[in-house]
Design a protein around this motif. Structure first.
Motif, mmCIF file in Angstrom:
data_model
loop_
_atom_site.group_PDB
_atom_site.id
_atom_site.type_symbol
_atom_site.label_atom_id
_atom_site.label_comp_id
_atom_site.label_asym_id
_atom_site.label_seq_id
_atom_site.Cartn_x
_atom_site.Cartn_y
_atom_site.Cartn_z
ATOM 1 N N ARG A 153 1.713 9.749 2.908
ATOM 2 C CA ARG A 153 2.817 9.848 3.869
ATOM 3 C C ARG A 153 4.090 9.203 3.340
ATOM 4 O O ARG A 153 5.199 9.678 3.592
ATOM 5 C CB ARG A 153 2.425 9.191 5.189
ATOM 6 C CG ARG A 153 1.418 10.004 5.904
ATOM 7 C CD ARG A 153 1.296 9.593 7.331
ATOM 8 N NE ARG A 153 0.212 10.363 7.917
ATOM 9 C CZ ARG A 153 -0.214 10.223 9.133
ATOM 10 N NH1 ARG A 153 0.336 9.332 9.930
ATOM 11 N NH2 ARG A 153 -1.194 10.961 9.582
ATOM 12 N N ASP A 154 3.921 8.072 2.613
ATOM 13 C CA ASP A 154 5.091 7.384 2.053
ATOM 14 C C ASP A 154 5.784 8.285 1.038
ATOM 15 O O ASP A 154 7.017 8.311 0.946
ATOM 16 C CB ASP A 154 4.653 6.086 1.363
ATOM 17 C CG ASP A 154 4.027 5.119 2.348
ATOM 18 O OD1 ASP A 154 4.624 4.893 3.406
ATOM 19 O OD2 ASP A 154 2.936 4.608 2.057
ATOM 20 N N ILE A 176 0.876 -1.178 0.000
ATOM 21 C CA ILE A 176 0.000 0.000 0.000
ATOM 22 C C ILE A 176 0.913 1.227 0.000
ATOM 23 O O ILE A 176 1.979 1.219 0.633
ATOM 24 C CB ILE A 176 -0.967 -0.021 1.203
ATOM 25 C CG1 ILE A 176 -1.984 1.112 1.108
ATOM 26 C CG2 ILE A 176 -0.237 0.035 2.540
ATOM 27 C CD1 ILE A 176 -3.217 0.902 2.021
ATOM 28 N N ARG A 215 7.656 11.072 2.765
ATOM 29 C CA ARG A 215 8.896 10.530 3.343
ATOM 30 C C ARG A 215 9.970 10.356 2.275
ATOM 31 O O ARG A 215 11.131 10.687 2.487
ATOM 32 C CB ARG A 215 8.611 9.155 3.969
ATOM 33 C CG ARG A 215 8.449 9.230 5.451
ATOM 34 C CD ARG A 215 8.298 7.827 6.024
ATOM 35 N NE ARG A 215 7.126 7.786 6.865
ATOM 36 C CZ ARG A 215 6.180 6.871 6.848
ATOM 37 N NH1 ARG A 215 6.262 5.844 6.025
ATOM 38 N NH2 ARG A 215 5.154 6.939 7.662
ATOM 39 N N ASN A 254 3.954 -4.784 4.334
ATOM 40 C CA ASN A 254 3.316 -5.641 5.337
ATOM 41 C C ASN A 254 1.917 -5.075 5.599
ATOM 42 O O ASN A 254 1.711 -4.356 6.566
ATOM 43 C CB ASN A 254 4.185 -5.616 6.598
ATOM 44 C CG ASN A 254 3.846 -6.716 7.549
ATOM 45 O OD1 ASN A 254 3.056 -7.594 7.214
ATOM 46 N ND2 ASN A 254 4.416 -6.660 8.741
ATOM 47 N N VAL A 255 0.967 -5.389 4.730
ATOM 48 C CA VAL A 255 -0.328 -4.703 4.764
ATOM 49 C C VAL A 255 -1.272 -5.290 5.817
ATOM 50 O O VAL A 255 -1.451 -6.513 5.892
ATOM 51 C CB VAL A 255 -1.019 -4.757 3.373
ATOM 52 C CG1 VAL A 255 -2.290 -3.919 3.383
ATOM 53 C CG2 VAL A 255 -0.083 -4.278 2.284
ATOM 54 N N VAL A 256 -1.840 -4.397 6.606
ATOM 55 C CA VAL A 256 -2.852 -4.798 7.595
ATOM 56 C C VAL A 256 -4.190 -4.834 6.852
ATOM 57 O O VAL A 256 -4.581 -3.838 6.238
ATOM 58 C CB VAL A 256 -2.932 -3.764 8.743
ATOM 59 C CG1 VAL A 256 -4.021 -4.139 9.737
ATOM 60 C CG2 VAL A 256 -1.590 -3.616 9.427
ATOM 61 N N VAL A 278 -2.529 3.611 10.991
ATOM 62 C CA VAL A 278 -2.845 3.692 9.557
ATOM 63 C C VAL A 278 -4.268 4.219 9.389
ATOM 64 O O VAL A 278 -5.085 4.122 10.299
ATOM 65 C CB VAL A 278 -2.714 2.312 8.851
ATOM 66 C CG1 VAL A 278 -1.292 1.798 8.952
ATOM 67 C CG2 VAL A 278 -3.700 1.292 9.406
ATOM 68 N N ARG A 279 -4.526 4.794 8.212
ATOM 69 C CA ARG A 279 -5.849 5.375 7.968
ATOM 70 C C ARG A 279 -6.605 4.672 6.846
ATOM 71 O O ARG A 279 -7.692 5.090 6.475
ATOM 72 C CB ARG A 279 -5.699 6.867 7.629
ATOM 73 C CG ARG A 279 -5.141 7.684 8.786
ATOM 74 C CD ARG A 279 -4.791 9.090 8.364
ATOM 75 N NE ARG A 279 -3.697 9.062 7.400
ATOM 76 C CZ ARG A 279 -3.163 10.149 6.855
ATOM 77 N NH1 ARG A 279 -3.625 11.332 7.165
ATOM 78 N NH2 ARG A 279 -2.173 10.056 5.986
ATOM 79 N N HIS A 280 -5.985 3.603 6.324
ATOM 80 C CA HIS A 280 -6.616 2.866 5.216
ATOM 81 C C HIS A 280 -6.453 1.380 5.462
ATOM 82 O O HIS A 280 -5.335 0.927 5.726
ATOM 83 C CB HIS A 280 -5.948 3.214 3.886
ATOM 84 C CG HIS A 280 -5.994 4.682 3.576
ATOM 85 N ND1 HIS A 280 -5.033 5.560 4.016
ATOM 86 C CD2 HIS A 280 -6.917 5.416 2.905
ATOM 87 C CE1 HIS A 280 -5.352 6.787 3.614
ATOM 88 N NE2 HIS A 280 -6.491 6.722 2.944
ATOM 89 N N ILE A 281 -7.574 0.631 5.355
ATOM 90 C CA ILE A 281 -7.460 -0.823 5.543
ATOM 91 C C ILE A 281 -8.188 -1.546 4.402
ATOM 92 O O ILE A 281 -9.408 -1.407 4.243
ATOM 93 C CB ILE A 281 -8.007 -1.264 6.920
ATOM 94 C CG1 ILE A 281 -7.233 -0.522 8.010
ATOM 95 C CG2 ILE A 281 -7.893 -2.779 7.074
ATOM 96 C CD1 ILE A 281 -7.197 -1.140 9.356
ATOM 97 N N PRO A 282 -7.432 -2.310 3.612
ATOM 98 C CA PRO A 282 -8.073 -3.088 2.554
ATOM 99 C C PRO A 282 -8.873 -4.246 3.152
ATOM 100 O O PRO A 282 -8.486 -4.827 4.168
ATOM 101 C CB PRO A 282 -6.891 -3.634 1.737
ATOM 102 C CG PRO A 282 -5.696 -2.859 2.175
ATOM 103 C CD PRO A 282 -5.967 -2.406 3.567
ATOM 104 N N THR A 328 4.514 0.306 1.669
ATOM 105 C CA THR A 328 4.612 -0.564 2.846
ATOM 106 C C THR A 328 4.160 -1.945 2.378
ATOM 107 O O THR A 328 3.089 -2.071 1.761
ATOM 108 C CB THR A 328 3.655 -0.073 3.959
ATOM 109 O OG1 THR A 328 4.024 1.252 4.299
ATOM 110 C CG2 THR A 328 3.731 -0.957 5.192
ATOM 111 N N SER A 334 0.754 5.405 0.549
ATOM 112 C CA SER A 334 -0.092 6.534 0.940
ATOM 113 C C SER A 334 0.681 7.838 0.781
ATOM 114 O O SER A 334 1.897 7.843 0.552
ATOM 115 C CB SER A 334 -0.592 6.366 2.376
ATOM 116 O OG SER A 334 0.291 6.970 3.290
#
Ligand code: AMP
Length: 145
Positions: free
Chosen positions: A55-56, A51, A59, A80-82, A102-106, A78, A53
């Motif tokens: 923020r990535d 994922i 950075r 290691n996706v939650v 995190v603010r996004h979850i698949p 990232t 975002s």
């Protein structure tokens, strides 16, 4: 309230994705065009592998300067996706967002991506539920039962 009910309200919503070799620049365009904060990274067979975002990207710009934009998504994402399941409750989802910052979850079932729930979707669902409860309470009071 479940993740499935949130997805139900978003029915027809597209799942925006990119490949690991796409450029960060192309992701910034997708994020802007679709007014979203994160994009799923999938492999050639459509399996979720990461994922990326806003923020990535910020950075990577801090680290690489303007070269960040021509970098590949794999350098910023990232991996290691939650994820969550449609049967998970919104309370569980809020816990996952808070614990993992995190603010996004698949939403994934057997490697199949069913949607993405953002913190904005959660807030919207919670406000709608609170308004429904208040309206029911008002109706109950005014019915004089
Ligand atoms: P966000 O708050 O969703 O904009 O993302 C903040 C950071 O967490 C970024 O590094 C994202 O790549 C990462 N991230 C966002 N969503 C997830 C997720 N579901 N699983 C793992 N990392 C994530």
């Amino acid at each position: 309230m479940t993740v499935a009910s949130i997805l139900g309200h978003k029915s027809g919503a597209q799942i925006f994705s990119c490949g690991p070799d796409d450029t960060v620049s192309s992701v910034t365009k997708q994020l802007t065009d679709h007014r979203i904060g994160a994009i799923l990274v999938i492999d050639d067979s459509g399996v979720l592998i990461g994922i990326i975002s806003e923020r990535d990207i910020v950075r990577l710009i801090a680290k690489r300067g303007e070269k960040a934009l021509t970098s590949s998504v794999s350098a910023a994402m990232t991996d290691n996706v939650v994820t969550c399941l449609p049967s998970d409750t919104v309370t569980m989802l809020m816990g996952l967002m808070t614990e993992n910052r995190v603010r996004h979850i698949p939403v994934v079932v057997d490697k199949e991506i069913e949607g993405v729930v953002s913190i904005g979707d959660v807030v919207k669902a919670r406000i709608a539920a609170a308004e429904r409860e208040a309206a029911e309470m008002m109706q109950y009071i005014s019915s004089g039962v």
